[in-house]
Design an enzyme around this catalytic site. Sequence first.
Site, PDB file in Angstrom:
ATOM      1  CB  VAL A   1      54.919  -5.246  28.746  1.00  0.00           C
ATOM      2  CG1 VAL A   1      54.161  -6.552  28.755  1.00  0.00           C
ATOM      3  CG2 VAL A   1      56.425  -5.495  28.814  1.00  0.00           C
ATOM      4  N   GLY A   2      56.000  -2.562  26.799  1.00  0.00           N
ATOM      5  CA  GLY A   2      56.564  -1.226  26.948  1.00  0.00           C
ATOM      6  C   GLY A   2      57.399  -0.847  25.753  1.00  0.00           C
TER       7      GLY A   2
ATOM      8  N   GLY B   1      62.775   5.011  24.391  1.00  0.00           N
ATOM      9  CA  GLY B   1      63.674   5.578  23.409  1.00  0.00           C
ATOM     10  C   GLY B   1      64.798   4.640  23.022  1.00  0.00           C
ATOM     11  CG  PHE B   2      67.798   3.934  24.901  1.00  0.00           C
ATOM     12  CD1 PHE B   2      69.048   4.134  24.364  1.00  0.00           C
ATOM     13  CD2 PHE B   2      67.194   4.967  25.582  1.00  0.00           C
ATOM     14  CE1 PHE B   2      69.704   5.342  24.517  1.00  0.00           C
ATOM     15  CE2 PHE B   2      67.836   6.173  25.745  1.00  0.00           C
ATOM     16  CZ  PHE B   2      69.096   6.361  25.211  1.00  0.00           C
ATOM     17  N   GLY B   3      64.405   1.032  22.929  1.00  0.00           N
ATOM     18  CA  GLY B   3      63.986  -0.303  22.526  1.00  0.00           C
ATOM     19  C   GLY B   3      62.553  -0.609  22.916  1.00  0.00           C
TER      20      GLY B   3
ATOM     21  CB  VAL C   1      60.219  -3.984  27.220  1.00  0.00           C
ATOM     22  CG1 VAL C   1      60.269  -5.081  28.276  1.00  0.00           C
ATOM     23  CG2 VAL C   1      61.431  -3.080  27.344  1.00  0.00           C
TER      24      VAL C   1
ATOM     25  CE  LYS D   1      65.920  -1.119  26.639  1.00  0.00           C
ATOM     26  NZ  LYS D   1      66.554  -0.266  27.674  1.00  0.00           N
TER      27      LYS D   1
ATOM     28  CG  ASP E   1      66.011   8.450  32.125  1.00  0.00           C
ATOM     29  OD1 ASP E   1      65.560   9.553  32.502  1.00  0.00           O
ATOM     30  OD2 ASP E   1      65.424   7.732  31.302  1.00  0.00           O
TER      31      ASP E   1
END
Length: 423
Positions: free
Chosen positions: A15-16, A19-21, A23, A38, A138
């Site tokens: 679903v997403g 930059g860090f993984g 999901v 994630k 962020d």
Amino acid sequence: MKQFPAGDLEGLQQVGRGGFGTVYRGWSRSLNMEVALKTFQRAQSFSINKLMKDILKEREVMEKASNPFVILLLGMYERQEGEVSEHGLVMEYVPNGSLRSLFDTMDVPWALRFQMLHQVALGMNYLHTLDPPIIHRDLKPSNVLLNKHFDVKITDFGLSKIAGATTSATPYFAGTPSYMAPEALTDLNYKPTMAFDVYSFGIMIWAVLSGEEPFPNAHPALIQLHIPNGQRPSLEVLDHLSHIKMVPEAKELMIKCWSGNADARPSFLECSHATKLMFELYSSEIKGAIRTMEDHTHQLQNETLEDPGYDSTCQDSSLNQVIAAIKGDSQETRQDEQPQAVAIFNETTEIFQEEPSDKGKTLSNAIEAIKESQDYKHIIDCATDIGKTVEKGGQQVGKFYNDNRGEVQKVAELWKPIRKFFK
């Protein structure tokens, strides 16, 4: 901390991606509930040791952040398949997307907008009052998720920093440039403070009031150049909203939060006092606003809001993926097939031979040339559609490209001079 073996999670659907993984949405057998996973694959890090360090850092932050308006961490996940190892965090799943996806799909009632701002202020105040404080770094609409009751859940602590922790210097330009405080854009050795998050909240207030993203068509280098010189999202965009109750008060708070002087910005405690007063004037309208949103989301559930906004990437990244994918094809396009707009940009190529010291002027000229194109608005709309299509998978990207080949070509050609400048 609960451990989730690979067999515990089933029906995983992406679903997403940030930059860090990556999901996923899935079902936990042991918890008998829907969850979000994630993952951090080994290929995304320099080494397994760095990978685990990244995961443990985010877990540490999320474990400390136990608050109704902060995403809930449920446990750790690990899967081994041959030489490939996959690790991740299991979190609560929230079904109503992100603040950003909500504004992209519908007109949000004002009562709900002020509730969201107040809840974000409460959640961030909680993070900042921990010992040591957690600095998010962020904060933006796509990192504010919404549960089934449309209460906010602040998420994505991949860039978060626990104040006082012994970590290396912050990587330059970590975060989203449009929401970054000016002091972070001018100092390579800048170390985030709580005032950084307050600045981001000020930009978020503008985004919630306007329903738009700040500087949607500006190159990150231009943002980096002009924000420290005092430029902010346009106040004129909000002028037609002055008759709406509490909008003038929200604008006043917004301007205080995005002050160029970090010491002059209010704390989140002060922000929460201000947002509480705004929200209280709308409290009698909240139930009706939520019912309205529920009616809309039922209609859009299988379309726009399938991606719940677990994304850390900047807006340009999806478009860049498409441009890279079609690069070879673009080179084969005959000159006589190029749109009128391309001729305008070919004339700007020579300005990119200037010295780096004139970078700001050069980029400004290029952006202005783009905006003067007759095809500008159509191209921007097309670029937005491309970005959304990328999120949905390769087959849809291919179909979209075949159906909109001409417009994709325009986007690739228009950005070519600017991309060349940064090589």
